[in-house]
Design an enzyme around this catalytic site. Structure first.
Site, mmCIF file in Angstrom:
data_model
loop_
_atom_site.group_PDB
_atom_site.id
_atom_site.type_symbol
_atom_site.label_atom_id
_atom_site.label_comp_id
_atom_site.label_asym_id
_atom_site.label_seq_id
_atom_site.Cartn_x
_atom_site.Cartn_y
_atom_site.Cartn_z
ATOM 1 N N ASN A 162 0.801 -1.214 0.000
ATOM 2 C CA ASN A 162 0.000 0.000 0.000
ATOM 3 C C ASN A 162 0.836 1.266 0.000
ATOM 4 O OD1 ASN A 162 -2.571 1.556 0.528
ATOM 5 N ND2 ASN A 162 -1.455 2.061 2.403
ATOM 6 N N ASP A 271 1.662 6.917 -0.486
ATOM 7 C CA ASP A 271 0.656 5.932 -0.878
ATOM 8 C C ASP A 271 0.803 5.581 -2.351
ATOM 9 O OD1 ASP A 271 -1.813 4.611 0.357
ATOM 10 O OD2 ASP A 271 -2.587 5.322 -1.568
ATOM 11 N N ASP A 302 -0.216 -6.349 5.041
ATOM 12 C CA ASP A 302 -0.565 -5.175 5.830
ATOM 13 C C ASP A 302 -1.504 -4.264 5.041
ATOM 14 O OD1 ASP A 302 0.072 -3.352 8.184
ATOM 15 O OD2 ASP A 302 0.700 -2.079 6.518
ATOM 16 N N HIS A 306 -6.801 -1.048 2.154
ATOM 17 C CA HIS A 306 -6.493 0.277 1.642
ATOM 18 C C HIS A 306 -5.889 0.235 0.244
ATOM 19 C CE1 HIS A 306 -7.571 1.921 5.499
ATOM 20 N NE2 HIS A 306 -6.777 1.035 6.082
ATOM 21 N N GLU A 336 -4.776 -8.007 6.195
ATOM 22 C CA GLU A 336 -5.255 -7.237 7.346
ATOM 23 C C GLU A 336 -6.397 -6.344 6.891
ATOM 24 O OE1 GLU A 336 -3.665 -3.846 10.490
ATOM 25 O OE2 GLU A 336 -3.093 -3.809 8.378
#
Length: 605
Positions: A162, A271, A302, A306, A336
């Site tokens: 991410n 990001d 992780d 997102h 996650e």
């Protein structure tokens, strides 16, 4: 075989010295993800095997090296050599797989003046191709994986697709960690600095058209902010393609809602534009290499929620194919998905839309904290498991969900139990923590034990307050904690195999390893209540059909009453606790369960 209730005293009297024999080294590859018992740790906080690497080869004070063993937000010295040294400890606990917090090279220190902390946790990556020097070398990582495999244990890597470390800066922001999110509606890709700005990126059809041809027309990153690489950091990241600002969203900080959930920076962390095929292929190449070169057995992903679903639809099959080509047929991937509303549907959508093979079961954790660490009824578990068919693959897929009761982000079970039940004694909190681990290891899912829970660590909250050292700590706010089941503190090392929680977990893990029903079997909810007390399930052996009746008592008073069993189960033997030999009637078993106790009764075939 344990015939006494699952209590610290019974375990101390009955548990053999070795909790689990080592699996056959030539068979570990054949185990399915649901066969594992996972032990999760942050390398920096586990064991220091080589003090020479404590500063990561850097010189200067803690703001240069990141090393300060007295501060909870800095490196403490744990490394991969230390982990290799403690493999006996982990295996004797009953773990068959190690989930290793991120080990990639990190930016040593980030944060505004006066708010700095270090990348000891591993989530601020600058080099995706090498181990952070604070943890050792790539050769140390290979040695760890080889040593684990020789014992029949697996190694899972914690990976991030991410974001990277915070390197990119925005000219419009004096405080780089506080740039507000700028949406696509107000700041379209085709205008410089907002909807009224000069035309740029002509022909770019938006990020929903995820082709190389379309993204080839996105050449100017100044649509929302004006990103730049600070002097001296133009080549801070490896591989080199990660240094190109056009491959990032550059829209400011996420609010964790709406489009910002997948396009915003995490408090300044850069990001990645995972919609861009160049980024997709770049990440496939990076993590394929770790499979090829090290032979790791799985990835915990992780911040999976997102990232846009299309990325995972390409990435996951590529990783599974690469693993199979490497001779790893059962590569375990789990994402996650952490949100406030922790219900099964919130999680399951990411197995259906994102096509993630599994997700961390935050809903399980929430139920345990509410009904074992709090005073909700045991119908909380019925509601949890009622949602299992929502996962891609149905209820059987829920067996592959890693379950947990504590972690490094959300805090430890014992902390929440103490908070919810301030009148409870330490002995009661210890028994509740044992019960929580019994549910973790006996109910459906892949149990994931957080380093330190087995030594009675309690923490002071979440994040840094739940990341205590297993080796002797110098952090004052850790060392003043009142641990469970021991008079020791974190000021001394905590690798005690005689600790009551260690022994509880080892006993349960041994039973789980011996009983296919507890790993691969279907789970049938039998009895529950809207108050604390009985929760009972049956686990069914997938080959023989044999029933294991499992009953928990979440109340602080004993339970006596009937539970439902299969009418065909005509006799039982005790596996944990005192079980009646015969049902009182077909389909009915009369039980007495101690306060905060557990019974496991195996049907005789």
């Amino acid at each position: 075989m344990l015939r006494a209730p699952l209590t610290a005293l019974a375990l101390l009297l009955a548990l053999p010295a070795q909790a689990q024999t080592a699996p056959s080294p030539d068979s570990y590859r054949q185990r399915l993800p649901e066969d594992e018992t996972i032990y999760f740790l942050l390398p920096d906080r586990f064991e220091n095997g080589d003090p020479a690497n404590d500063r990561g080869g850097l010189k200067g004070d803690r703001l240069k090296t990141g090393y300060d063993p007295t501060a909870k937000g800095f490196f403490h010295g744990g490394d991969l050599k230390g982990l290799i040294k403690r493999l006996d400890y982990i295996q004797t606990l009953g773990a068959t797989a190690i989930w290793l917090g991120p080990i990639f090279k990190n930016k040593p220190v980030q944060g505004a003046p006066g708010e700095e902390s270090a990348g000891y946790h591993g989530y601020w990556i600058t080099d995706f191709t090498r181990v952070d020097p604070h943890f050792g070398t790539n050769a140390d990582m290979k040695a760890l994986v080889d040593a684990a495999h020789q014992r029949g244990m697996k190694v899972y890597m914690d990976i991030i697709a991410n974001h990277t470390a915070d390197v990119i800066a925005y000219r419009e922001c004096a405080d780089q960690s506080a740039c507000p999110y700028r949406s696509r509606a107000d700041y379209p890709y085709q205008r410089r600095g907002g909807a009224a700005g000069a035309a740029i990126n002509g022909g770019f059809a938006g990020d929903r058209i995820q082709t190389a041809d379309n993204f080839g027309k996105l050449t100017d990153p100044r649509f929302a902010y004006t990103p730049y690489l600070p002097k001296g950091e133009e080549k801070a990241k490896t591989p080199a393609w990660l240094n190109d600002p056009i491959l990032y969203h550059n829209r400011g900080n996420t609010t964790f809602t709406g489009e910002s959930a997948t396009m915003g920076d995490f408090v300044g962390l850069d990001d990645l534009m995972t919609e861009n095929p160049r980024v997709v292929q770049g990440m496939i190449d990076i993590f394929s290499q770790w499979i090829d070169d090290f032979g790791v057995d799985g990835f915990r992903i992780d911040t999976a929620r997102h990232v846009n679903p299309q990325f995972w639809a390409a990435f996951v099959p590529a990783m599974l194919d690469r693993a199979k080509a490497r001779g790893i047929p059962n590569f375990h991937i789990f994402g996650e998905v952490s949100q406030d509303a922790m219900e099964p549907g919130t999680l399951a959508v990411h197995t259906r839309v994102d096509k993630l093979p599994a997700v961390l079961d935050f809903a399980f954790r929430a139920a345990i904290i509410q009904a074992v660490g709090g005073e909700q009824g045991t119908d909380r578990f019925e509601r949890l498991f009622f949602g299992d068919p929502l996962y891609e693959g149905g209820s059987a897929a829920a067996n592959r969900l890693p379950t947990f009761i504590s972690n490094h982000d959300n805090g430890r079970f014992a902390y929440y139990a103490r908070k919810a039940l301030p009148q409870a004694s330490d002995d009661e909190i210890l028994k509740r923590t044992q019960l929580a681990h019994a549910m973790l290891l006996l109910l459906r899912g892949v149990p994931t034990i957080y380093s330190g829970d087995e030594q009675g660590f309690t923490g002071d909250g979440n994040d840094q307050d739940a990341r205590e050292d297993m080796f002797a700590s110098k952090v004052a706010v850790y060392n003043d904690n009142r641990l469970l089941g021991t008079k020791d503190t974190t000021a001394s090392e905590n690798f005690t195999a005689s600790h009551p929680l260690y022994r509880t977990i080892a006993t349960l893990a041994k039973l789980r390893a011996a009983q296919p029903a507890l790993r691969r079997g279907a789970q049938i909810v039998r009895n529950y209540s809207d108050k604390p007390g009985l929760f009972a399930v049956s686990r069914i052996d997938p080959q023989t059909g044999r029933e294991l009746m499992i009953a928990f008592n979440t109340a602080i008073t004993p339970f006596s009453g009937n539970v439902e069993v299969d009418p065909a189960s005509s006799a039982f033997v005790p596996l944990i606790g005192d079980c009646p030999v015969h049902p009182t009637a077909p389909g009915t078993l009369a039980l007495t369960i101690p306060a905060l106790g557990t019974l496991v009764c195996g049907a005789v075939q």
